[in-house]
Design a protein around this motif. Structure first.
Motif, PDB file in Angstrom:
ATOM      1  N   ARG A 191       0.729  -1.267   0.008  1.00  8.57           N
ATOM      2  CA  ARG A 191      -0.117   0.104   0.056  1.00  8.57           C
ATOM      3  C   ARG A 191       0.789   1.212  -0.008  1.00  8.57           C
ATOM      4  NH1 ARG A 191      -2.293  -2.766   4.285  1.00  8.57           N
ATOM      5  NH2 ARG A 191      -2.435  -1.029   5.649  1.00  8.57           N
ATOM      6  N   ILE A 192       1.964   1.064   0.892  1.00 12.52           N
ATOM      7  CA  ILE A 192       2.853   2.305   0.677  1.00 12.52           C
ATOM      8  C   ILE A 192       3.531   2.626  -0.612  1.00 12.52           C
ATOM      9  CG2 ILE A 192       5.089   3.359   1.600  1.00 12.52           C
ATOM     10  CD1 ILE A 192       2.794   3.487   3.703  1.00 12.52           C
ATOM     11  N   LEU A 193       3.928   1.574  -1.331  1.00 18.12           N
ATOM     12  CA  LEU A 193       4.220   1.609  -2.600  1.00 18.12           C
ATOM     13  C   LEU A 193       3.287   2.462  -3.644  1.00 18.12           C
ATOM     14  CD1 LEU A 193       6.540   1.081  -4.598  1.00 18.12           C
ATOM     15  CD2 LEU A 193       5.590  -1.166  -5.222  1.00 18.12           C
ATOM     16  N   VAL A 194       2.000   1.981  -3.413  1.00 19.76           N
ATOM     17  CA  VAL A 194       0.960   2.790  -4.420  1.00 19.76           C
ATOM     18  C   VAL A 194       1.113   4.322  -3.907  1.00 19.76           C
ATOM     19  CG1 VAL A 194      -1.563   3.000  -4.823  1.00 19.76           C
ATOM     20  CG2 VAL A 194      -0.194   1.007  -4.499  1.00 19.76           C
ATOM     21  N   LEU A 195       1.102   4.692  -2.633  1.00 22.13           N
ATOM     22  CA  LEU A 195       1.137   6.169  -2.286  1.00 22.13           C
ATOM     23  C   LEU A 195       2.350   6.650  -2.804  1.00 22.13           C
ATOM     24  CD1 LEU A 195      -0.370   5.597   1.555  1.00 22.13           C
ATOM     25  CD2 LEU A 195      -1.457   6.635  -0.318  1.00 22.13           C
ATOM     26  N   LYS A 196       3.204   6.215  -2.861  1.00 20.76           N
ATOM     27  CA  LYS A 196       4.537   6.621  -3.347  1.00 20.76           C
ATOM     28  C   LYS A 196       4.665   6.922  -4.824  1.00 20.76           C
ATOM     29  CE  LYS A 196       7.833   4.894  -0.105  1.00 20.76           C
ATOM     30  NZ  LYS A 196       9.344   3.889   0.087  1.00 20.76           N
ATOM     31  N   ALA A 227       6.383   6.615   9.520  1.00 21.23           N
ATOM     32  CA  ALA A 227       7.604   7.435   9.534  1.00 21.23           C
ATOM     33  C   ALA A 227       8.281   7.264   8.057  1.00 21.23           C
ATOM     34  CB  ALA A 227       8.636   7.098  10.585  1.00 21.23           C
ATOM     35  N   GLU A 228       8.003   6.144   7.709  1.00 20.38           N
ATOM     36  CA  GLU A 228       8.696   6.042   6.125  1.00 20.38           C
ATOM     37  C   GLU A 228       8.096   6.652   5.150  1.00 20.38           C
ATOM     38  OE1 GLU A 228       8.994   2.555   2.679  1.00 20.38           O
ATOM     39  OE2 GLU A 228       8.224   1.877   4.919  1.00 20.38           O
ATOM     40  N   LEU A 229       6.728   6.866   5.106  1.00 28.19           N
ATOM     41  CA  LEU A 229       5.932   7.565   4.069  1.00 28.19           C
ATOM     42  C   LEU A 229       6.109   9.240   4.470  1.00 28.19           C
ATOM     43  CD1 LEU A 229       4.050   7.631   1.745  1.00 28.19           C
ATOM     44  CD2 LEU A 229       2.115   7.550   3.590  1.00 28.19           C
ATOM     45  N   ALA A 230       6.273   9.587   5.649  1.00 26.06           N
ATOM     46  CA  ALA A 230       6.537  11.072   5.966  1.00 26.06           C
ATOM     47  C   ALA A 230       7.880  11.553   5.537  1.00 26.06           C
ATOM     48  CB  ALA A 230       6.277  11.293   7.326  1.00 26.06           C
ATOM     49  N   LYS A 231       8.933  10.557   5.610  1.00 24.12           N
ATOM     50  CA  LYS A 231      10.140  10.906   5.249  1.00 24.12           C
ATOM     51  C   LYS A 231      10.204  10.996   3.613  1.00 24.12           C
ATOM     52  CE  LYS A 231      14.877   9.473   5.397  1.00 24.12           C
ATOM     53  NZ  LYS A 231      15.873   8.723   6.147  1.00 24.12           N
ATOM     54  N   TYR A 232       9.468  10.131   3.218  1.00 25.52           N
ATOM     55  CA  TYR A 232       9.470  10.304   1.559  1.00 25.52           C
ATOM     56  C   TYR A 232       8.841  11.167   1.074  1.00 25.52           C
ATOM     57  CZ  TYR A 232       8.976   8.215  -3.156  1.00 25.52           C
ATOM     58  OH  TYR A 232       9.419   7.849  -4.214  1.00 25.52           O
ATOM     59  N   LEU A 233       7.578  11.563   1.612  1.00 21.58           N
ATOM     60  CA  LEU A 233       6.977  13.050   1.181  1.00 21.58           C
ATOM     61  C   LEU A 233       7.809  14.318   1.321  1.00 21.58           C
ATOM     62  CD1 LEU A 233       3.410  12.149   2.611  1.00 21.58           C
ATOM     63  CD2 LEU A 233       4.220  12.013   0.268  1.00 21.58           C
ATOM     64  N   SER A 234       8.472  14.273   2.535  1.00 25.54           N
ATOM     65  CA  SER A 234       9.201  15.611   2.660  1.00 25.54           C
ATOM     66  C   SER A 234      10.578  15.531   2.390  1.00 25.54           C
ATOM     67  CB  SER A 234       9.188  15.658   4.115  1.00 25.54           C
ATOM     68  OG  SER A 234      10.159  14.522   4.947  1.00 25.54           O
ATOM     69  N   TYR A 248       1.888  16.766   8.322  1.00 23.89           N
ATOM     70  CA  TYR A 248       1.912  17.757   9.482  1.00 23.89           C
ATOM     71  C   TYR A 248       1.231  17.095  10.516  1.00 23.89           C
ATOM     72  CZ  TYR A 248       4.020  21.298   6.466  1.00 23.89           C
ATOM     73  OH  TYR A 248       4.803  22.063   5.641  1.00 23.89           O
ATOM     74  N   SER A 249       0.993  15.699  10.594  1.00 26.19           N
ATOM     75  CA  SER A 249       0.380  15.288  11.907  1.00 26.19           C
ATOM     76  C   SER A 249       1.639  14.970  12.933  1.00 26.19           C
ATOM     77  CB  SER A 249      -0.465  14.033  11.538  1.00 26.19           C
ATOM     78  OG  SER A 249       0.486  13.020  11.008  1.00 26.19           O
ATOM     79  N   ASP A 250       1.196  14.606  14.068  1.00 25.43           N
ATOM     80  CA  ASP A 250       1.931  14.485  15.230  1.00 25.43           C
ATOM     81  C   ASP A 250       2.629  12.725  15.305  1.00 25.43           C
ATOM     82  OD1 ASP A 250       1.931  17.093  15.952  1.00 25.43           O
ATOM     83  OD2 ASP A 250       0.201  16.756  17.305  1.00 25.43           O
ATOM     84  N   GLY A 251       1.919  11.869  14.646  1.00 23.01           N
ATOM     85  CA  GLY A 251       1.974  10.558  14.909  1.00 23.01           C
ATOM     86  C   GLY A 251       2.929   9.791  14.153  1.00 23.01           C
ATOM     87  N   ASN A 252       3.841  10.678  13.136  1.00 21.43           N
ATOM     88  CA  ASN A 252       4.663   9.844  12.328  1.00 21.43           C
ATOM     89  C   ASN A 252       5.940   9.397  12.676  1.00 21.43           C
ATOM     90  OD1 ASN A 252       2.249  10.304  10.518  1.00 21.43           O
ATOM     91  ND2 ASN A 252       2.936  12.182   9.978  1.00 21.43           N
ATOM     92  N   THR A 253       6.065   8.872  14.005  1.00 22.47           N
ATOM     93  CA  THR A 253       7.483   8.470  14.518  1.00 22.47           C
ATOM     94  C   THR A 253       7.597   7.247  14.316  1.00 22.47           C
ATOM     95  OG1 THR A 253       6.488   8.184  16.723  1.00 22.47           O
ATOM     96  CG2 THR A 253       7.109  10.611  16.214  1.00 22.47           C
ATOM     97  N   GLU A 254       6.860   6.175  13.874  1.00 23.74           N
ATOM     98  CA  GLU A 254       7.241   4.885  13.936  1.00 23.74           C
ATOM     99  C   GLU A 254       6.717   4.396  12.597  1.00 23.74           C
ATOM    100  OE1 GLU A 254       5.213   2.784  16.710  1.00 23.74           O
ATOM    101  OE2 GLU A 254       6.268   3.725  18.623  1.00 23.74           O
ATOM    102  N   SER A 255       7.497   3.508  11.923  1.00 25.82           N
ATOM    103  CA  SER A 255       7.185   2.957  10.746  1.00 25.82           C
ATOM    104  C   SER A 255       5.753   2.088  10.782  1.00 25.82           C
ATOM    105  CB  SER A 255       8.190   1.742  10.304  1.00 25.82           C
ATOM    106  OG  SER A 255       9.629   2.573  10.075  1.00 25.82           O
ATOM    107  N   PRO A 256       5.030   2.385   9.527  1.00 30.37           N
ATOM    108  CA  PRO A 256       5.483   2.454   8.410  1.00 30.37           C
ATOM    109  C   PRO A 256       4.972   3.984   8.366  1.00 30.37           C
ATOM    110  CG  PRO A 256       3.432   1.712   8.006  1.00 30.37           C
ATOM    111  CD  PRO A 256       3.796   1.568   9.614  1.00 30.37           C
TER     112      PRO A 256
END
Length: 244
Positions: free
Chosen positions: A78-83, A213-220, A203-211
């Motif tokens: 699912r993350i791959l589709v979002l990427k 965090a992985e998606l948030a890092k990819y976007l930013s 910009y949400s506060d809950g992106n500290t753990e995978s997956p």
């Protein structure tokens, strides 16, 4: 002409503390190419490029495994589709990005977050098309007849009298009215939906753990799409607001 597709992420108390209105602006001659790119992803996901509710790409449904993605147990898939969708949005020469964020709990009593978001979005869209020395047309995701009717009336007023705030701006770059369509009928509206979700997610506060965090890092960091071409985050420290 720039066609500007937009969608919202609604304020929802502790679960979503902002009202978001975000969109993608695409020159009309590039729309078939972008549409084809999104259709390619739909075909990989559903085995069909045909527009229908059953082949609709909604970021929240992809990430949280809802509706037609309910059987997609593998989060990495699912993350791959979002990427892949993020990669489309990241094409800076083809797509311009607009985003408005309203911090609802800091608004003064009686201040309408939805109307303020729409005003700011219209101002930013108008500035974008003026800088591009072209015209723009707004297309939103249809939800309620009242929303469509009020938005069309509001835009008409902004074009005639300017936006209804101090230092309001005359809207001269946007034509006609605001058009609304169901997102299952437009791949570009699905892309706007995805971009609006990406903004609130990043910009949400809950992106500290995978997956997450992985998606948030990819976007930013990888595709760098959380910094719009034009934006308004309000209120700021310098703006008048009601303290929380």
């Amino acid at each position: 002409m720039l066609i500007i597709y937009f969608d919202e992420v609604k304020y929802n108390g502790q679960n979503q503390k902002y009202e978001w209105l975000s969109g993608v602006a695409v020159h009309d001659e590039h729309i078939p190419y972008i549409e084809s790119q999104v259709a390619d992803i739909a075909e990989r996901c559903f085995g069909s490029r045909v527009l229908s509710p059953e082949t609709e790409l909604h970021a929240v449904e992809i990430f949280h495994r809802k509706r037609y993605f309910k059987s997609w147990n593998d989060i990495n898939r699912r993350i791959l589709v979002l990427k892949d969708l993020a990669n489309i949005i990241a094409q800076k020469k083809l797509i311009k990005r607009i985003s408005v964020r309203i911090e609802v709990e800091r608004l003064a009593p009686g201040d309408d977050a939805k109307q303020r978001a729409f005003v700011f979005f219209v101002e930013r869209a108008n500035g974008l098309v003026r800088r591009a020395q072209t015209r723009g047309l707004l297309i939103g995701d249809f939800e309620k007849e009242r929303l469509a009717r009020e938005s069309a009336g509001d835009l008409s007023g902004y074009r005639e009298y300017g936006t209804p705030y101090p230092y309001g701006r005359k809207i001269s770059g946007l034509i006609d009215t605001v058009y609304f369509s169901h997102s299952y009928s437009s791949r570009l509206l699905q892309l706007a939906d995805t971009y609006a979700w990406f903004m609130q997610f990043a910009y949400s506060d809950g992106n500290t753990e995978s997956p997450r965090a992985e998606l948030a890092k990819y976007l930013s960091e990888e595709v760098d799409i959380i910094f719009p071409d034009t934006y308004k985050f309000w209120p700021t420290q310098n703006a008048w607001y009601q303290p929380g």
